[in-house]
Design a protein around this motif. Sequence first.
Motif, PDB file in Angstrom:
ATOM      1  N   LYS A  46      -7.490  -1.611  -0.999  1.00  0.00           N
ATOM      2  CA  LYS A  46      -7.008  -0.822   0.135  1.00  0.00           C
ATOM      3  C   LYS A  46      -8.122  -0.596   1.150  1.00  0.00           C
ATOM      4  O   LYS A  46      -7.904  -0.693   2.374  1.00  0.00           O
ATOM      5  N   ILE A  96       0.824  -1.207   0.000  1.00  0.00           N
ATOM      6  CA  ILE A  96       0.000   0.000   0.000  1.00  0.00           C
ATOM      7  C   ILE A  96       0.862   1.263   0.000  1.00  0.00           C
ATOM      8  O   ILE A  96       0.589   2.219  -0.729  1.00  0.00           O
ATOM      9  N   ASP A 125       0.662   4.124  -2.896  1.00  0.00           N
ATOM     10  CA  ASP A 125       0.264   5.473  -2.497  1.00  0.00           C
ATOM     11  C   ASP A 125       1.311   6.496  -2.971  1.00  0.00           C
ATOM     12  O   ASP A 125       0.977   7.631  -3.319  1.00  0.00           O
TER      13      ASP A 125
END
Length: 373
Positions: free
Chosen positions: A177, A157, A161
Motif C-alpha cells: 500500500k 486497497i 482497509d
Amino acid sequence: MSESEMGYRGSKSDILSPQPKEISVKEQRVDGSYFGFYPKLRCTLMGFERSYQVKIPSNQLNKKLFSTNTTTEAEISPWFLTGFIDAEGCFSIKIQQNVKLKTKWRVRPVFSITLHIKDLALLKSIKNNLGVGNISKSGEKAVMFAVDSIKEIPVIINHFDKYPLITQKLSDYLIFKQCFEIINQGNHLTERGLLEIIGLKSNLNLGLPVKLKEAFPAIDIKVTEVNKAEYKFKGIPNPLWVSGFTSGEGSFQVLARNRNSNELFARFSIHLHIRDLEVLKGISNFFKEKDEIKEKKVTLTEKSAQLQISKFSDINNIIIPFFNKHPILGMKSLDFIDFKKVCLILKTKDHLTSTLVYNQIIEIKSGMNLNRK
C-alpha cells in the motif's frame, strides 16, 4: 531452493517435486497442505519478474477450454475473501528495466492469486466479486488472477482497509500500500521515489532479486522496519474468515492408524510457518467449545506449526457443523463432502468388522485430495 532462501507468504510451490529446479504450483485447492505421517512445510512461490505475464494475449484464458465442478458466479463474502487471501494471496512490486523511462526502470504493483487450474471457477468468482483484474494461464497446470492496473488497485486497497488481513501477510500489504501511494502520486518516476520503492520492496516477500541488488547495492533496507514491527495478531474477526482461510490452507484427511488393522480416523489440519503460530492458536481457540479443543492441538517443529484435530467427537460435533454453516469453496469443498461421508461410516464402526464397508471408505479416500480428478 531451500526453506531458508524462501519466504513463507504468497503462492506456494510444490516442495515434493522430483526436480527441485522446476517450480510447479501445487494443487492447493485440491490437497491443501501436504501432510501424511511426515508433514512437510510448504514453500513460497514468487518466481521471476517475467513470470507475471498477465498482459500477454497468448496467456489469456479461453473460457471454452476449461470446465470445473464449482459455480463460477458464486457469491463470496468479504471476510471469506480476506481469509482466502491470507492463505493464498500475494502482494508484490515488479521493477523491470525500461530504457524509455527517465529512471530506466518500470515499477508496477501486482496483487495476485495463483491456483491449480481445477480451481479456475473459484478464481472467476473472486474476479466477479471484486469486479477487477484478469485471469491468465500460469504454466500447464495453474491459473493466476492478477490486478496490476493503477486504476483498479484502489479496489483491492479499499477491500483490505475495510476487511483487514490478520496473518503476517498484513505486513506485506502495508508495504504494498505504501508503494502504491508513491506510484499513484507519480513519484516512482523520479530517482528518489524509485529508490524509496526499492527500499520498501527489499522487505516485501522474498526481498530484492539479484538483478536489483546488483543495480542498487546501497539501498537502505531499514525503511520498512517500522511496518514489520507494527504487526500483531488481534484475533479471528469473523467465522467466514476461517472458512476462507481453510479453503486455502486447511486439509481434510482420512488416515489409517496402522497398517495391520482396519482402524481408520478422520483428521482436520492446518499447517503454517512458525511465524504465524499465534494465528494457528487463534484458530484453535476459535474452535474451542467447553474446553473440548485446546491449544495442545497445536504442535511445533523448527520452522512450522500445525493444528491437528482428530478426536472423533470434535470432528463430528464441532468441525463438520461449523463448515456446514460456513462452507468451504473451491475444489476443496469436494474433499469436505467426502470427509463427511467417511465420518458417517466411521460413526457406525462397521468398517472394523466388514471388509465391504472398509473398502467403501478406502474407495472414497482414494479419490480425495491429490487423487481427485
